[in-house]
Design a protein around this motif. Structure first.
Motif, short mmCIF file in Angstrom:
data_model
loop_
_atom_site.label_atom_id
_atom_site.label_comp_id
_atom_site.label_asym_id
_atom_site.label_seq_id
_atom_site.Cartn_x
_atom_site.Cartn_y
_atom_site.Cartn_z
N SER A 142 -5.90 4.61 -0.15
CA SER A 142 -4.80 5.19 0.62
C SER A 142 -4.99 6.69 0.72
O SER A 142 -5.27 7.35 -0.30
N TRP A 143 -4.81 7.22 1.93
CA TRP A 143 -5.05 8.63 2.19
C TRP A 143 -3.90 9.24 2.96
O TRP A 143 -3.26 8.58 3.79
N GLY A 144 -3.66 10.53 2.69
CA GLY A 144 -2.74 11.27 3.52
C GLY A 144 -3.45 11.79 4.76
O GLY A 144 -4.64 11.57 4.96
N GLN A 145 -2.70 12.52 5.58
CA GLN A 145 -3.24 13.02 6.84
C GLN A 145 -3.98 14.34 6.67
O GLN A 145 -4.69 14.79 7.57
N GLY A 146 -3.81 14.97 5.51
CA GLY A 146 -4.49 16.22 5.23
C GLY A 146 -3.64 17.44 5.56
O GLY A 146 -2.74 17.39 6.40
N THR A 147 -3.94 18.53 4.87
CA THR A 147 -3.28 19.80 5.14
C THR A 147 -4.33 20.90 5.11
O THR A 147 -5.21 20.92 4.25
N GLN A 148 -4.25 21.81 6.09
CA GLN A 148 -5.27 22.84 6.26
C GLN A 148 -5.02 24.00 5.30
O GLN A 148 -3.91 24.53 5.21
N VAL A 149 -6.08 24.40 4.62
CA VAL A 149 -6.07 25.60 3.80
C VAL A 149 -7.13 26.54 4.33
O VAL A 149 -8.30 26.16 4.47
N THR A 150 -6.72 27.76 4.65
CA THR A 150 -7.64 28.76 5.16
C THR A 150 -7.56 30.00 4.28
O THR A 150 -6.48 30.55 4.09
N LYS A 178 -11.17 31.32 -2.76
CA LYS A 178 -12.35 31.93 -2.17
C LYS A 178 -12.50 31.44 -0.73
O LYS A 178 -11.98 30.38 -0.38
N PRO A 179 -13.21 32.18 0.12
CA PRO A 179 -13.41 31.71 1.50
C PRO A 179 -14.02 30.30 1.55
O PRO A 179 -13.68 29.53 2.47
N GLU A 180 -14.86 29.96 0.61
CA GLU A 180 -15.49 28.64 0.61
C GLU A 180 -14.53 27.52 0.24
O GLU A 180 -14.89 26.34 0.30
N ASP A 181 -13.30 27.86 -0.14
CA ASP A 181 -12.28 26.85 -0.37
C ASP A 181 -11.59 26.42 0.92
O ASP A 181 -10.78 25.49 0.91
N THR A 182 -11.90 27.11 2.02
CA THR A 182 -11.31 26.76 3.30
C THR A 182 -11.71 25.34 3.70
O THR A 182 -12.90 25.01 3.76
N ALA A 183 -10.71 24.51 3.95
CA ALA A 183 -10.96 23.10 4.25
C ALA A 183 -9.63 22.41 4.54
O ALA A 183 -8.56 22.98 4.31
N VAL A 184 -9.73 21.19 5.03
CA VAL A 184 -8.57 20.30 5.07
C VAL A 184 -8.55 19.56 3.74
O VAL A 184 -9.56 18.98 3.34
N TYR A 185 -7.41 19.58 3.09
CA TYR A 185 -7.26 18.96 1.78
C TYR A 185 -6.49 17.65 1.91
O TYR A 185 -5.45 17.60 2.58
N TYR A 186 -7.00 16.62 1.24
CA TYR A 186 -6.42 15.30 1.30
C TYR A 186 -6.09 14.81 -0.11
O TYR A 186 -6.86 15.03 -1.04
N GLN A 220 0.83 -1.18 0.00
CA GLN A 220 0.00 0.00 0.00
C GLN A 220 0.88 1.25 0.00
O GLN A 220 1.93 1.27 0.63
N VAL A 221 0.44 2.25 -0.70
CA VAL A 221 1.22 3.48 -0.79
C VAL A 221 0.89 4.38 0.40
O VAL A 221 -0.24 4.47 0.85
N GLN A 222 1.92 5.04 0.94
CA GLN A 222 1.73 6.03 2.00
C GLN A 222 1.82 7.42 1.39
O GLN A 222 2.68 7.68 0.55
N LEU A 223 0.92 8.29 1.84
CA LEU A 223 0.82 9.62 1.26
C LEU A 223 0.96 10.69 2.33
O LEU A 223 0.50 10.50 3.47
N ALA A 224 1.56 11.82 1.97
CA ALA A 224 1.72 12.93 2.91
C ALA A 224 1.55 14.23 2.16
O ALA A 224 2.31 14.52 1.23
N GLU A 225 0.57 15.02 2.59
CA GLU A 225 0.32 16.32 1.97
C GLU A 225 1.12 17.40 2.67
O GLU A 225 1.44 17.30 3.86
N SER A 226 1.41 18.47 1.93
CA SER A 226 2.06 19.64 2.49
C SER A 226 1.69 20.85 1.64
O SER A 226 1.12 20.70 0.56
N GLY A 227 2.00 22.03 2.17
CA GLY A 227 1.78 23.24 1.40
C GLY A 227 0.58 24.06 1.80
O GLY A 227 0.35 25.13 1.24
N GLY A 228 -0.19 23.57 2.76
CA GLY A 228 -1.34 24.33 3.21
C GLY A 228 -0.93 25.56 3.99
O GLY A 228 0.23 25.75 4.33
#
Length: 122
Positions: free
Chosen positions: A111-119, A87-95, A1-9
């Motif tokens: 397979s999912w990453g842990q998510g990265t917050q975008v505000t 836009k403000p409505e794009d605020t979310a945790v992105y996976y 299984q692949v492991q994923l990690a998001e960044s850049g939020g």
């Protein structure tokens, strides 16, 4: 299984841009189609877009079409989400997630990453 990690939020003003990255380890990403999802507070996780194995097909949710772009670099085992005109409505945790091309259902992605917050602030 692949492991994923998001960044850049992070925090960005309305109209600004961010580029999210998704790094894979364990298995090569070239075996998978990749999806981006997001979850806003109090809402269900929703499909943002996906990219096919070769990167030639990129369907998007209507809410982000024309503003977001997904790309991938299989040699580096990386997937990216370029977000413009935020836009403000794009605020979310992105996976990011690995799964079958053509699906927009999170249950199809194994397979999912842990998510990265975008505000996005106004």
């Amino acid at each position: 299984q692949v492991q994923l990690a998001e960044s850049g939020g992070g925090l960005v003003q309305v109209g600004g841009s961010l580029r999210l990255s998704c790094a894979a380890s364990g298995r090569t990403l070239s075996n998978y189609a990749m999806g981006w999802f997001r979850q806003a507070p109090g809402k269900e996780r929703e499909f943002v877009g996906s990219i096919s194995w070769f990167g030639d097909l990129t369907p998007y949710a209507d809410s982000v079409k024309g503003r977001f772009t997904i790309s991938r670099d299989n040699a580096k085992n990386m997937v990216y989400l370029q977000m413009n005109s935020l836009k403000p409505e794009d605020t979310a945790v992105y996976y990011c997630a690995a799964g079958p091309y053509g699906s927009r259902r999170e249950r199809d992605f194994g397979s999912w990453g842990q998510g990265t917050q975008v505000t996005v602030s106004s």
